[in-house]
Scaffold this motif. Structure first.
Motif, PDB file in Angstrom:
ATOM      1  N   ALA A  27       0.836  -1.204   0.000  1.00 52.48           N
ATOM      2  CA  ALA A  27       0.000   0.000   0.000  1.00 52.48           C
ATOM      3  C   ALA A  27       0.870   1.253   0.000  1.00 52.48           C
ATOM      4  CB  ALA A  27      -0.933  -0.009   1.209  1.00 52.48           C
ATOM      5  N   LYS A  28       1.924   1.251   0.802  1.00 54.42           N
ATOM      6  CA  LYS A  28       2.852   2.390   0.808  1.00 54.42           C
ATOM      7  C   LYS A  28       3.490   2.565  -0.568  1.00 54.42           C
ATOM      8  CE  LYS A  28       4.189   2.079   5.696  1.00 54.42           C
ATOM      9  NZ  LYS A  28       5.327   1.810   6.623  1.00 54.42           N
ATOM     10  N   LEU A  29       3.848   1.472  -1.175  1.00 59.64           N
ATOM     11  CA  LEU A  29       4.443   1.519  -2.505  1.00 59.64           C
ATOM     12  C   LEU A  29       3.464   2.098  -3.518  1.00 59.64           C
ATOM     13  CD1 LEU A  29       6.972   0.756  -4.117  1.00 59.64           C
ATOM     14  CD2 LEU A  29       6.007  -1.529  -4.426  1.00 59.64           C
ATOM     15  N   ALA A  30       2.209   1.687  -3.440  1.00 64.04           N
ATOM     16  CA  ALA A  30       1.193   2.200  -4.359  1.00 64.04           C
ATOM     17  C   ALA A  30       0.987   3.699  -4.175  1.00 64.04           C
ATOM     18  CB  ALA A  30      -0.124   1.449  -4.145  1.00 64.04           C
ATOM     19  N   VAL A  31       0.945   4.160  -2.928  1.00 63.16           N
ATOM     20  CA  VAL A  31       0.786   5.594  -2.654  1.00 63.16           C
ATOM     21  C   VAL A  31       1.964   6.374  -3.232  1.00 63.16           C
ATOM     22  CG1 VAL A  31       0.743   7.330  -0.813  1.00 63.16           C
ATOM     23  CG2 VAL A  31      -0.666   5.272  -0.618  1.00 63.16           C
ATOM     24  N   ALA A  32       3.186   5.867  -3.033  1.00 58.87           N
ATOM     25  CA  ALA A  32       4.369   6.544  -3.562  1.00 58.87           C
ATOM     26  C   ALA A  32       4.315   6.648  -5.076  1.00 58.87           C
ATOM     27  CB  ALA A  32       5.631   5.804  -3.117  1.00 58.87           C
ATOM     28  N   LEU A  33       3.872   5.592  -5.736  1.00 59.50           N
ATOM     29  CA  LEU A  33       3.791   5.606  -7.198  1.00 59.50           C
ATOM     30  C   LEU A  33       2.704   6.566  -7.677  1.00 59.50           C
ATOM     31  CD1 LEU A  33       4.271   1.806  -7.968  1.00 59.50           C
ATOM     32  CD2 LEU A  33       5.928   3.658  -8.283  1.00 59.50           C
ATOM     33  N   LEU A  34       1.570   6.603  -6.975  1.00 59.07           N
ATOM     34  CA  LEU A  34       0.492   7.512  -7.365  1.00 59.07           C
ATOM     35  C   LEU A  34       0.921   8.975  -7.226  1.00 59.07           C
ATOM     36  CD1 LEU A  34      -2.632   5.747  -5.807  1.00 59.07           C
ATOM     37  CD2 LEU A  34      -2.190   6.138  -8.242  1.00 59.07           C
ATOM     38  N   ILE A  35       1.569   9.302  -6.112  1.00 57.92           N
ATOM     39  CA  ILE A  35       2.020  10.683  -5.920  1.00 57.92           C
ATOM     40  C   ILE A  35       3.111  11.024  -6.927  1.00 57.92           C
ATOM     41  CG2 ILE A  35       3.087  12.292  -4.296  1.00 57.92           C
ATOM     42  CD1 ILE A  35       1.772  10.760  -2.033  1.00 57.92           C
ATOM     43  N   SER A  36       3.980  10.061  -7.227  1.00 60.50           N
ATOM     44  CA  SER A  36       5.013  10.290  -8.243  1.00 60.50           C
ATOM     45  C   SER A  36       4.384  10.530  -9.606  1.00 60.50           C
ATOM     46  CB  SER A  36       5.965   9.086  -8.309  1.00 60.50           C
ATOM     47  OG  SER A  36       6.648   8.909  -7.095  1.00 60.50           O
ATOM     48  N   GLY A  37       3.341   9.762  -9.918  1.00 61.46           N
ATOM     49  CA  GLY A  37       2.646   9.971 -11.181  1.00 61.46           C
ATOM     50  C   GLY A  37       2.041  11.356 -11.274  1.00 61.46           C
ATOM     51  N   LEU A  38       1.429  11.813 -10.169  1.00 61.29           N
ATOM     52  CA  LEU A  38       0.878  13.167 -10.129  1.00 61.29           C
ATOM     53  C   LEU A  38       1.990  14.192 -10.301  1.00 61.29           C
ATOM     54  CD1 LEU A  38      -1.375  15.223  -9.600  1.00 61.29           C
ATOM     55  CD2 LEU A  38      -0.932  14.925  -7.139  1.00 61.29           C
ATOM     56  N   GLY A  39       3.124  13.975  -9.617  1.00 63.35           N
ATOM     57  CA  GLY A  39       4.247  14.898  -9.755  1.00 63.35           C
ATOM     58  C   GLY A  39       4.765  14.949 -11.176  1.00 63.35           C
ATOM     59  N   GLY A  40       4.877  13.800 -11.811  1.00 63.64           N
ATOM     60  CA  GLY A  40       5.337  13.768 -13.195  1.00 63.64           C
ATOM     61  C   GLY A  40       4.379  14.468 -14.129  1.00 63.64           C
ATOM     62  N   PHE A  41       3.074  14.272 -13.914  1.00 62.41           N
ATOM     63  CA  PHE A  41       2.067  14.937 -14.752  1.00 62.41           C
ATOM     64  C   PHE A  41       2.170  16.447 -14.612  1.00 62.41           C
ATOM     65  CE2 PHE A  41      -2.211  16.797 -15.065  1.00 62.41           C
ATOM     66  CZ  PHE A  41      -2.524  16.472 -16.383  1.00 62.41           C
ATOM     67  N   LEU A  42       2.262  16.933 -13.385  1.00 59.97           N
ATOM     68  CA  LEU A  42       2.370  18.384 -13.166  1.00 59.97           C
ATOM     69  C   LEU A  42       3.674  18.935 -13.743  1.00 59.97           C
ATOM     70  CD1 LEU A  42       1.070  18.639  -9.478  1.00 59.97           C
ATOM     71  CD2 LEU A  42      -0.098  19.428 -11.559  1.00 59.97           C
ATOM     72  N   ALA A  43       4.752  18.189 -13.565  1.00 59.08           N
ATOM     73  CA  ALA A  43       6.046  18.664 -14.064  1.00 59.08           C
ATOM     74  C   ALA A  43       6.044  18.807 -15.579  1.00 59.08           C
ATOM     75  CB  ALA A  43       7.152  17.705 -13.627  1.00 59.08           C
ATOM     76  N   LEU A  44       5.305  17.950 -16.270  1.00 60.93           N
ATOM     77  CA  LEU A  44       5.306  17.965 -17.739  1.00 60.93           C
ATOM     78  C   LEU A  44       4.243  18.877 -18.332  1.00 60.93           C
ATOM     79  CD1 LEU A  44       5.843  14.180 -18.531  1.00 60.93           C
ATOM     80  CD2 LEU A  44       7.483  16.037 -18.885  1.00 60.93           C
ATOM     81  N   THR A  45       3.134  19.045 -17.649  1.00 63.46           N
ATOM     82  CA  THR A  45       2.007  19.749 -18.265  1.00 63.46           C
ATOM     83  C   THR A  45       1.668  21.073 -17.602  1.00 63.46           C
ATOM     84  OG1 THR A  45       0.369  18.600 -16.886  1.00 63.46           O
ATOM     85  CG2 THR A  45       1.001  17.555 -18.970  1.00 63.46           C
ATOM     86  N   GLY A  46       2.182  21.333 -16.404  1.00 61.92           N
ATOM     87  CA  GLY A  46       1.837  22.555 -15.703  1.00 61.92           C
ATOM     88  C   GLY A  46       2.611  23.754 -16.226  1.00 61.92           C
TER      89      GLY A  46
END
Length: 315
Positions: A27-46
């Protein structure tokens, strides 16, 4: 160590990884990946603000992933030992933290803590005077990335050797293989940059990597600094911090460091159960990270005042 009563014996008791422990880690691993995905999306599109937030999120998650990697080092994340190395390697890749190299040196740290042979992988010397210069050098860690490059180069040449003690042939082969994969990763990032994806490489990896180094330093600093580092007693050479639920999650239980050194194979999510005992018996404890960092600032300022006083006396 005082293990003469039931309370302290409970602090040092071992425990096996259960299915529930494994699910919590996943579960911790999944949360880390989800937040990383959000960070990557913002970094590329924001825009500028979104990109900045995305880079910060990635830096925070790359640091958090190394704390998850730490649990894999101790084989306390999964019931079977097999997944620990591949999962641990991937968790350390963004921060260029080689799993097998880290594991060998970190287990030696546990074995030799409080002796001259102690040597941590991320190398801040807790016995040295706590000066502002030492803190800045540790936070920026200018030599670490260079050392990774050297290790990757020597591994590709087949000349890598372990300089911190003994290492088995199998472990050496694993370390060399992982540094070769690091070299391949670095070549891939250069190729992507040359191929027109330099901005993506910059915001998804380079900038988060550089920011994560001081963040990780701040997470590691409380473990043993300002403790009795010439003692082999974990109750006096290590610190425990109660922290908040947020700091407990983000550090992956690294705040419970006395508890961890007392029983390093216990799944980290179960260390909180032992915290009341550690609070009662440990010589070095804090309620919050803020109170610890306030102590660090006070100590560094004290060293600065003493240095200025000595300089004035010599004039």
């Amino acid at each position: 160590m005082d293990t003469s009563n039931a309370a302290t014996r409970a602090l040092f008791a071992r425990a096996r990884v259960t299915r529930n422990d494994e699910l919590i880690f996943l579960a911790k691993l999944a949360v880390a990946l989800l937040i990383s995905g959000l960070g990557g999306f913002l970094a590329l599109t924001g825009g500028p603000l979104g990109t900045s937030v995305g880079v910060l999120l990635l830096a925070a998650m790359y640091t958090h992933m190394v704390e998850l990697q730490h649990q894999c080092l101790h084989h306390s994340a999964f019931r079977r030992s097999t997944p620990h190395r591949p999962v641990g390697f991937l968790l350390g890749l963004p921060l260029l933290s080689a799993y097998s190299h880290y594991r060998v040196q970190h287990l030696q740290h546990h074995k030799y803590l409080g002796t001259p042979d102690d040597s941590e992988f991320f190398g801040f010397e807790p016995r040295a005077p706590l000066t502002w210069g030492a803190l800045v050098r540790g936070a920026l860690s200018p030599a670490r990335l260079g050392q990774v490059a050297v290790d990757a180069y020597k591994s590709c040449r087949g000349s890598w050797t372990y300089t911190k003690g003994q290492i088995g042939d199998r472990s050496r082969r694993q370390v060399v293989a992982e540094y070769r994969l690091f070299a391949l990763f670095l070549v891939g990032t250069v190729a992507l940059s040359v191929g027109g994806y330099g901005l993506a490489v910059l915001v998804l990896w380079v900038l988060p990597l550089l920011l994560s180094i001081p963040i990780h330093f701040l997470l590691e600093l409380p473990e043993h600094v300002l403790c009795d580092n010439d003692s082999t007693d974990v109750l006096v050479n290590t610190r425990t911090i109660t922290g908040s639920w947020l700091s407990q999650w983000y550090t992956n239980g690294n705040n419970f460091h006395v508890e961890h050194h007392a029983a390093m194979v216990v799944p980290i999510n179960r260390l909180q159960e032992r915290h009341p005992v550690a609070k009662e018996w440990a010589a070095h404890q804090e309620d919050t990270y803020v109170s610890f960092y306030a102590r660090v600032v006070k100590e560094a300022n004290q060293h600065r005042r003493e240095r200025h006083a000595r300089a004035a006396d010599t004039r």
